[in-house]
Design a protein around this motif. Structure first.
Motif, PDB file in Angstrom:
ATOM      1  N   MET A   1    -115.833 -83.319 -29.370  1.00  0.00           N
ATOM      2  CA  MET A   1    -116.316 -83.365 -30.752  1.00  0.00           C
ATOM      3  C   MET A   1    -117.831 -83.228 -30.764  1.00  0.00           C
ATOM      4  SD  MET A   1    -115.463 -83.681 -33.974  1.00  0.00           S
ATOM      5  CE  MET A   1    -113.810 -84.388 -33.908  1.00  0.00           C
ATOM      6  N   GLY A   2    -118.345 -82.316 -31.592  1.00  0.00           N
ATOM      7  CA  GLY A   2    -119.781 -82.105 -31.651  1.00  0.00           C
ATOM      8  C   GLY A   2    -120.510 -83.271 -32.305  1.00  0.00           C
ATOM      9  N   MET A   3    -121.825 -83.309 -32.114  1.00  0.00           N
ATOM     10  CA  MET A   3    -122.645 -84.410 -32.626  1.00  0.00           C
ATOM     11  C   MET A   3    -123.690 -83.882 -33.602  1.00  0.00           C
ATOM     12  SD  MET A   3    -123.246 -86.540 -29.073  1.00  0.00           S
ATOM     13  CE  MET A   3    -123.915 -88.016 -29.842  1.00  0.00           C
ATOM     14  N   THR A   4    -123.982 -84.690 -34.601  1.00  0.00           N
ATOM     15  CA  THR A   4    -125.075 -84.383 -35.523  1.00  0.00           C
ATOM     16  C   THR A   4    -126.405 -84.757 -34.872  1.00  0.00           C
ATOM     17  OG1 THR A   4    -125.046 -86.573 -36.546  1.00  0.00           O
ATOM     18  CG2 THR A   4    -123.595 -84.888 -37.503  1.00  0.00           C
ATOM     19  N   MET A   5    -127.497 -84.353 -35.514  1.00  0.00           N
ATOM     20  CA  MET A   5    -128.820 -84.723 -35.009  1.00  0.00           C
ATOM     21  C   MET A   5    -128.981 -86.233 -34.959  1.00  0.00           C
ATOM     22  SD  MET A   5    -131.278 -81.919 -36.934  1.00  0.00           S
ATOM     23  CE  MET A   5    -132.782 -82.509 -36.148  1.00  0.00           C
ATOM     24  N   SER A   6    -128.539 -86.927 -36.003  1.00  0.00           N
ATOM     25  CA  SER A   6    -128.653 -88.390 -36.033  1.00  0.00           C
ATOM     26  C   SER A   6    -127.892 -89.030 -34.885  1.00  0.00           C
ATOM     27  CB  SER A   6    -128.122 -88.934 -37.361  1.00  0.00           C
ATOM     28  OG  SER A   6    -128.947 -88.565 -38.430  1.00  0.00           O
ATOM     29  N   GLU A   7    -126.675 -88.552 -34.647  1.00  0.00           N
ATOM     30  CA  GLU A   7    -125.867 -89.108 -33.556  1.00  0.00           C
ATOM     31  C   GLU A   7    -126.541 -88.864 -32.211  1.00  0.00           C
ATOM     32  OE1 GLU A   7    -121.459 -88.664 -35.676  1.00  0.00           O
ATOM     33  OE2 GLU A   7    -122.314 -87.002 -34.515  1.00  0.00           O
ATOM     34  N   GLU A 243    -146.747 -82.044 -24.047  1.00  0.00           N
ATOM     35  CA  GLU A 243    -145.512 -82.238 -23.293  1.00  0.00           C
ATOM     36  C   GLU A 243    -144.413 -81.310 -23.803  1.00  0.00           C
ATOM     37  OE1 GLU A 243    -143.533 -86.074 -25.401  1.00  0.00           O
ATOM     38  OE2 GLU A 243    -145.605 -86.269 -24.728  1.00  0.00           O
ATOM     39  N   GLU A 244    -143.347 -81.203 -23.034  1.00  0.00           N
ATOM     40  CA  GLU A 244    -142.225 -80.364 -23.438  1.00  0.00           C
ATOM     41  C   GLU A 244    -141.607 -80.910 -24.728  1.00  0.00           C
ATOM     42  OE1 GLU A 244    -137.942 -78.705 -21.690  1.00  0.00           O
ATOM     43  OE2 GLU A 244    -139.300 -79.871 -20.407  1.00  0.00           O
ATOM     44  N   ILE A 245    -141.272 -80.023 -25.656  1.00  0.00           N
ATOM     45  CA  ILE A 245    -140.730 -80.409 -26.951  1.00  0.00           C
ATOM     46  C   ILE A 245    -139.251 -80.042 -27.013  1.00  0.00           C
ATOM     47  CG2 ILE A 245    -140.847 -79.992 -29.447  1.00  0.00           C
ATOM     48  CD1 ILE A 245    -143.875 -79.443 -29.003  1.00  0.00           C
ATOM     49  N   GLU A 246    -138.432 -81.029 -27.338  1.00  0.00           N
ATOM     50  CA  GLU A 246    -136.988 -80.824 -27.394  1.00  0.00           C
ATOM     51  C   GLU A 246    -136.606 -79.974 -28.599  1.00  0.00           C
ATOM     52  OE1 GLU A 246    -132.851 -83.485 -27.585  1.00  0.00           O
ATOM     53  OE2 GLU A 246    -134.813 -84.447 -27.722  1.00  0.00           O
ATOM     54  N   MET A 247    -135.786 -78.941 -28.365  1.00  0.00           N
ATOM     55  CA  MET A 247    -135.268 -78.121 -29.463  1.00  0.00           C
ATOM     56  C   MET A 247    -133.970 -78.762 -29.952  1.00  0.00           C
ATOM     57  SD  MET A 247    -137.693 -75.974 -29.573  1.00  0.00           S
ATOM     58  CE  MET A 247    -137.172 -74.596 -30.610  1.00  0.00           C
ATOM     59  N   LEU A 248    -134.101 -79.645 -30.906  1.00  0.00           N
ATOM     60  CA  LEU A 248    -132.999 -80.504 -31.323  1.00  0.00           C
ATOM     61  C   LEU A 248    -132.281 -79.928 -32.542  1.00  0.00           C
ATOM     62  CD1 LEU A 248    -131.672 -83.323 -30.780  1.00  0.00           C
ATOM     63  CD2 LEU A 248    -133.228 -84.217 -32.520  1.00  0.00           C
ATOM     64  N   ALA A 249    -130.953 -79.856 -32.465  1.00  0.00           N
ATOM     65  CA  ALA A 249    -130.135 -79.383 -33.584  1.00  0.00           C
ATOM     66  C   ALA A 249    -128.752 -80.006 -33.471  1.00  0.00           C
ATOM     67  CB  ALA A 249    -130.034 -77.865 -33.570  1.00  0.00           C
ATOM     68  N   SER A 250    -128.044 -80.043 -34.579  1.00  0.00           N
ATOM     69  CA  SER A 250    -126.656 -80.503 -34.553  1.00  0.00           C
ATOM     70  C   SER A 250    -125.783 -79.459 -33.873  1.00  0.00           C
ATOM     71  CB  SER A 250    -126.148 -80.739 -35.976  1.00  0.00           C
ATOM     72  OG  SER A 250    -126.819 -81.818 -36.582  1.00  0.00           O
TER      73      SER A 250
END
Length: 424
Positions: A1-7, A243-250
């Motif tokens: 099951m995929g996760m949202t950004m908040s999760e 610093e390295e920046i995380e490419m965050l997405a749901s």
């Protein structure tokens, strides 16, 4: 099951892999943010009784913004207490006279995608525009965070808000978020996360994205998130983040409690009418309402792109007689940039009064509060009864373009009549 950004963010903060909406998790806090009004002078007693030792002074940020400059002796005392407390705790990050805390922490590089930021202000959620899970907590809760660096949170369900298409001339992110809040209601997203996505969102500048995340709480949301892209990376690099920046997405198969779809090309300028932020109508339905004051700025819409659009509308003109036009850049950095670009000269020549960056009249504290019976058109984030001064006053909210056009005519005005004519 995929996760949202908040999760994903709360899973990392809790050290657990299988976090899902509805779980209650203990989390490690990356940034604890306080401002003067809901900060040290309120938390100090309990903090000292429970040991008085910060969990990590490098992760505590204090910004004096609500009482600056002080208009009363009480405000001056609060500022002095805050200043002294920051010195006593040997804080690395104390800011004063630089602007509202939400803008200041973004400009000073404290916000990163994936970070958990808790602050004693409901608009802490603005940092979600840069991919952080940021939310407000009470001053009592903050005592525990200051001592331990931990707290508990319920992982919120997420509402996905999709804006596709291209915004018409004269329509902005403020209009998008007001329309969204109208449809959700002022409590429609209570303890849920709003996640803004779609082609129209991706086309927005960082300035505009921060408007959406700033006002997520006006629908009751815990936070307002936008996925990380190259615009976020470029912004953070410009603020000294190396610093390295995380490419965050749901994840594509993440679960949402609700999804809203909008076509940006169909949107008109919106106005929130007294006394609720969800009492929103197209500008045409309230056009012609006389005002006594306009307020251009705040942590919601006082960034450089906002001042540029106001200057575009007001250049070479004069504001209407018998009204006041207060201009409040979102930070000292933006004030300086606007000065360098000549925007402040254009706006002051039109009749605007430039105030120092602070929370000011937005929260009814200093520098331009309204009296009984007065009407204000503001680009700030709230229009509750008494929000900007007298409870017998009225506050309307709109985009900086709508505010600037209203300043010209002394009554609520559709900005498109000026922008579509290419007025400069």
């Amino acid at each position: 099951m995929g996760m949202t950004m908040s999760e994903k963010i709360l899973a990392r903060a809790s050290g657990q892999a299988g976090v899902k909406a509805g779980d209650i998790v203990w989390v490690n806090v990356d940034i604890a943010l306080m401002h003067d009004l809901l900060g040290p002078w309120l938390v100090d007693g309990g903090f000292k009784r429970l040991g008085g030792k910060l969990f990590d002074k490098e992760k505590v940020v204090v910004v004096s913004d609500h009482c600056t400059p002080p208009a009363t002796v009480q405000q001056a005392d609060i500022l002095k207490f805050t200043r002294d407390w920051a010195r006593e705790q040997d804080l690395s990050y104390y800011y004063e006279f630089e602007g509202p805390c939400h803008q200041v922490i973004a400009e000073h590089g404290h916000v990163r995608p994936g970070r958990l930021i808790l602050g004693t202000d409901s608009h802490t959620c603005m940092a979600g525009g840069l991919g952080a899970f940021a939310t407000g907590i009470g001053s009592t809760e903050m005592i525990g965070v200051l001592l331990t660096g931990e707290t508990w949170l319920k992982v919120p369900e997420t509402i996905k808000v999709i804006w596709d298409g291209e915004l018409p001339e004269g329509v902005f992110a403020k209009d998008m978020v007001l329309k969204t809040i109208k449809d959700l209601g002022h409590a429609g997203a209570t303890y849920q996360a709003l996640e803004f996505s779609g082609s129209a969102i991706r086309n927005l500048s960082i300035d505009e994205r921060l408007v959406l995340s700033n006002m997520a709480v006006e629908a009751g949301a815990k936070t307002g998130l936008i996925e990380t892209d190259e615009k976020v990376v470029e912004y953070l690099r410009s603020k000294g983040v190396t610093e390295e920046i995380e490419m965050l997405a749901s994840d594509e198969d993440a679960t949402y409690i609700r999804t809203l779809h909008y076509n940006a090309s169909e949107l008109q300028p919106q106005v929130a009418c007294p006394h609720e932020v969800d009492n929103v109508h197209p500008v045409g339905s309230v056009e012609g309402k006389p005002v006594d004051q306009v307020y251009l700025g705040s942590c919601t819409n006082g960034r450089i792109s906002d001042l540029r659009i106001a200057a575009q509308i007001l250049k070479g003109k004069k504001i209407a007689k018998n009204i006041r036009c207060l201009l409040v850049p979102a930070s000292q950095h933006i004030w300086m940039q606007a000065n360098k670009e000549g925007l402040l000269e254009i706006l002051t020549e039109a009749g605007c009064i430039v105030n120092m960056p602070s929370c000011g009249a937005c929260g009814g504290f200093t520098s331009g509060v309204i009296g009984a019976g007065e009407v204000v058109m503001s680009s700030s984030n709230r229009n509750f009864r008494g929000r900007m001064g007298s409870p017998k006053g009225e506050v309307y909210l709109g985009s900086p373009a709508t505010v600037a056009a209203t300043a010209l005519e002394g009554k609520i005005t559709d900005p498109r009549k000026y922008l579509l004519q290419g007025v400069m």
